[in-house]
Every structure is written in structure tokens, then in C-alpha cells.
Scaffold this active site. Sequence first.
Site, short mmCIF file in Angstrom:
data_model
loop_
_atom_site.label_atom_id
_atom_site.label_comp_id
_atom_site.label_asym_id
_atom_site.label_seq_id
_atom_site.Cartn_x
_atom_site.Cartn_y
_atom_site.Cartn_z
CE LYS B 87 1.56 2.30 65.74
NZ LYS B 87 2.49 2.15 66.89
CD GLU B 109 8.91 -0.61 64.59
OE1 GLU B 109 9.89 -0.05 64.07
OE2 GLU B 109 8.05 0.01 65.27
CB SER B 376 -5.17 3.88 68.58
OG SER B 376 -5.55 2.52 68.51
#
Lengths: 255, 396
Positions: B87, B109, B376
Site C-alpha cells: 500500500k 478508506e 502483498s
Amino acid sequence: MSNIKKAFENGKAFIAFITCGDPDLETTKEAVIAAVKGGADLIELGIPFSDPTAEGPVIQGANLRALNGGVTTDKIFDFVVELRKFVSVPMVFMTYANVVYSYGSELFIGKCKEIGIDGLILPDLPFEEKEEFSGICDNYDIDLISLIAPTSENRIAMISKEAKGFLYIVSSLGVTGTRSNITTDLDSMVSLVRKNTDIPCAIGFGISTPEQAAKYSSISDGAIVGSAIIKLLEKHGKNAPKYIEDYVHSMKEAM
Amino acid sequence: MSNSKGRFGVHGGQYIPETLMNAVIELEEAYNHYKNDPDFNKELNDLLNEYAGRPSRLYFAEKMTKDLGGAKIYLKREDLNHTGAHKINNVLGQALLAKKMGKTRLIAETGAGQHGVATATAAALMGMECVVFMGEEDTKRQALNVYKMKLLGAEVVPVTSGTATLKDAVSEAMREWTSRISDTHYCLGSVMGPHPFPTIVRDFQAIISKEIKEQLMEKEGRLPDAVIACVGGGSNAIGTFYNFIEDSSVKLIGCEAAGRGIDTFETAATINTGRLGIFHGMKSYFCQDKYGQIAPVYSISAGLDYPGIGPEHAYLHDIHRAEYVAITDDEAVDAFEYLSRTEGIIPAIESSHALAYAIKIAPTMDNNKIIVVTISGRGDKDCAAIARYRGVDIND
């Protein structure tokens, strides 16, 4: 000629928003009839959506109550057929793009025409995406209503020129809901609209008191009220219609 | 759709309230300007390298490869980035862009909390205000990340509407953005929402596949046979796929969360169970009922618990360039435990969905084939929930 125009022939138009099926369709029917008796010139019927991203907590609550009550698009179509026996003022559907799209746009819009709906308001359909539905709406003579926001600025002319039915002027930033104070320069927005189109314009978002109705209809062609009516339904449930009639009457009187 | 922008086949577009239109137009113009600006790119690269720790490693999972007895497995270690997930790649890019645009406040969010933590981190670094919207259900599932965001100076707003998960957090962030635009940038965390977000986020995540390509070329002198990543909205997956889209020999495989199974209602597998719709600013596939009401989806993984998928993935599915498979909670938890035990790497439960599929197909492939799985994120945040899933009550 657009049937919606008739709503603006009786002085300033009072436009009432009511969510279908909140708390049930029988109450919605009585609420709409009461609003018209009170002087409403146009009715916006909300088809509930699970995730209404343009709504504040009050109308979100109405959507939730209606869906929990088991209302569906098909039930609402049947309901409008029944409602049309009692109500002759113009009526439009207000819902979200996915409700129309997933039903089959052609099927949905054709059905609108068949049951006596005059227009369609989709708050998540901006000018750039209106071709998703505008061709079909034109074919069935349904007015796809455009919205103008306080942030529209350089877009007002472009939107106004292609607007149908009436222009929905969003009074404030943010989502639907009552506000004690509206600070947007609505006068200059309306004058820009007037320069670019002859169709009427009405102001909505945040209007709840007769004073606000008087003020905002004086600078435009009408006032749109949703959350304040929904609050009456939330508070009084099945007994809400008589309060709605009185409330709409007080608003229309002031305009 | 003559006026419509940001289309991937029929998918994408800008289905948002008029109030937000000038904001996304302004964002698109700023992005188009800065993406080719050498100073911006240098600043971003410095942040990615010096602050986030890029490039991330491409690790040969030798024990896993031997144990499964088939294709060679490499792991792209996005879990080793600062803040523990991919991210940060997108967030540093968007925060820098927002800063150049004169914005002083970031809203975001978050599902699992990784994007929220990354946004709070970037806001702290760049001296910006930060508000993160998180489904109330997820604030419980991911309490540690809530604490981290607050520690980093962000405000965390628990969202109670709808199913109180990721989709509701997105809705609430969109509502907040319509009420405060001039000083606020909505730092969207995945390749979804209205144009230009799917493109911006993809471009910032494409560094994953750029590095995989270079690193594998160095180690093996060739392209991989398959790249595998988990898909919720799809940002780490599009990052993993992007630089291989033109290489037709490379299979692109996205792993969706099947939850309790794609034949149950407790699933979040959008491609496998959804249909075409319009929601959260985009046309794409969504889990929904026959009247277009968005389905209350379910997955053990808060990060994959979303009823839609990014429009570029929907397009890659339509043209059969990428394949999207569904992985159940059980399979993901098994993979979570397997990698921990076998390689000493605790993967995020999201990434465990991708691993689970690699574990399935590696043994069926020849040992001269190469698979790259993107890890990830790291799994620390999931340990308490997985322990509970296994009936172990630990104090988190």
C-alpha cells in the site's frame, strides 16, 4: 413537451422527496397523497439503494428501513400504477445508477413511461456519463434530470444547455440533510443557469424551514425538500402522512 | 460514451456526484502534469527507496519449491516494505501529488487497515492532516492497526452504516470528500473508484512488476511462466500484472476471496459470482442481487472483503488475458500456516489467498517452470484472528 413543466405553472414549485417503502408502501402512498394535498407540485419517489453514497444519515436510514421492509423495484413499479389513480402531479424517480442499469436500462426506463413517471434523477450520474441513459430516456420521453453543485463553476453552462425537465441545484457541499446555514452563492449560480437555458431550476439539499423555502424559491423556481419529510416518517411512521400534509402546506404557503 | 473518460473496455468511467467532478478533473490534470515531471519522479523514487525500502526482494522459496515438487516459486516480498505492505507504493505517490496540488489533508478508506496505516504514515511524514474511515467491524478485526493509525497522528472514524466493512468505509470517505474538497485529497487505496484513480493507483503499483521483471531476468535470465496475486479491489494484483500484460507467455492469475465458498452467500469473489454494474464511481463487476442492491460480502480477510473489483481487472477478465480464481477461507488459512512453517515468513491473510493457489498449481507444473507470488503484506496483523479461527484464544 415535458410534463414536468406543469409543476412550475402554479407559482414557485414545492418538490417533495419520499423514499418508497419507508416504512411500507401503504404509508408511502398516503404520504404522497398528503404531500400533494399540502401543495406539493412535483413528487420525487426514491427507489432505495443499499449504498446511497450521496445521502446523509436521514435518507440512508430511509433506504435501509425500506429495503429491510422488503421493497423491490418491481414492487415499486406496481405501486406507482396504483398511486397514479390518486395523484396527477408530475412524478420522478430518484435512485442510483446501478438500480436502473442492473434492471436493464431499456426495460427500466420503458417501464417508467408505461406507469406514468416523468423523469429520472440519478445523483451518481454526472454530465460526462449521462449518455449511459440519456438516449433511452429520450426515446421514452423521460426527462433525465441534471444536477448542478456549488463546485460546478465552469461546468454550469455546459450542463444547463443540455438539461431536461428541470435543473436540480445542489445548495451545499456534502450529502443530503437539513442545514441551518447555506453559504453558497446561489444567486450567481442561478443567473448562470438562466443565461443558458429556459427550463426551470429548483434548489435542494439542506432546506427544511418555511423561511428557507421562501428564500431559495425566491431566487429560483422552486424548493426541493427530502430529509425534513423523511424525519417525519422516521418519527411518526404510519401516522406521518397528516404531519406531512401540514408541513408541506406551511412550506408552500411561505413560498 | 463520447464524454466518458478512463475506460477499460466497457468498464471504468466516472459515476460520481456532480459535486466531485471538478475535484477528479483537477486531480487528473495534476497527475498528467506531474507523472512526466523529472523532479516529481526523483522525489518519489527517493521516498520509495530511502523511506519505504524499495526495491523489495524477489526471494526464491527453495524449501517450498522442494516440498511442493513442481514449478520454481519466487516470492515478491512487498511485506518487507515500510508499513508492511504494498500500500505504501501508492500512498507515497498520491500524498506527494496531493502536496504538490496544495492539499493539506488526506482522507482514506481502509479494510484490513494497511492502507489506513500507510496513509497515516505518509501524512505524518509530509506534515498533513489525516482522517481514515474504517468499518466498525474491521476496527474490531484489526484493532492493532487502529492503534497504529492513531499513534501516527490520524483520526480513525469507525463506520457503522451498511455492513460496517470496506465498502461502507469507501462510501463514507466519498461522502466526506463531497463535503470538503478544497483542502482535502481522497487517497483511494485500490485500483477502483472513478477515473483517474484506477489509472493513478495502477501506475504507482506497477513498480511491483517492473522490479519482478528485472530481478527475475537477473536471477533466471527469463520471464516467469505465471504471476499470482490476491485481488480485492486489485491494486497489488494490477501492480504484479501490469508490466507483463504484453508478454503473452506469462499467465496472470488473480485470487479472489471465496469466503465460505462461491456457492454460498458468504463470499467476496466478484468475478466468480458478480455481474456488471455501476457502483463507487465505476462500471465493473459487483456482487449484487437481481435489483442491483450491493451484496453484503464476506471473507476472513478484511482487505479482500469488497463487493467489486477494479475496472482494469474486469477488462483483463473480459479479454481472457488474466484468470481469476476463488480461494476459500480454509485454503487461505492453510497457506498462511504453511508459509510460516516452511519458509519462516508470516504472510498477510490477503496474500495467503495467492499462496494457496500457488500451492495448488505448483505440483502440477514441470520443475523448469517459474511462478512468482506477490506477498502483498505481512501477517502480524492477522495472527490474533487466525488464532481465533483455529480456536486458540490469545490476547491481542
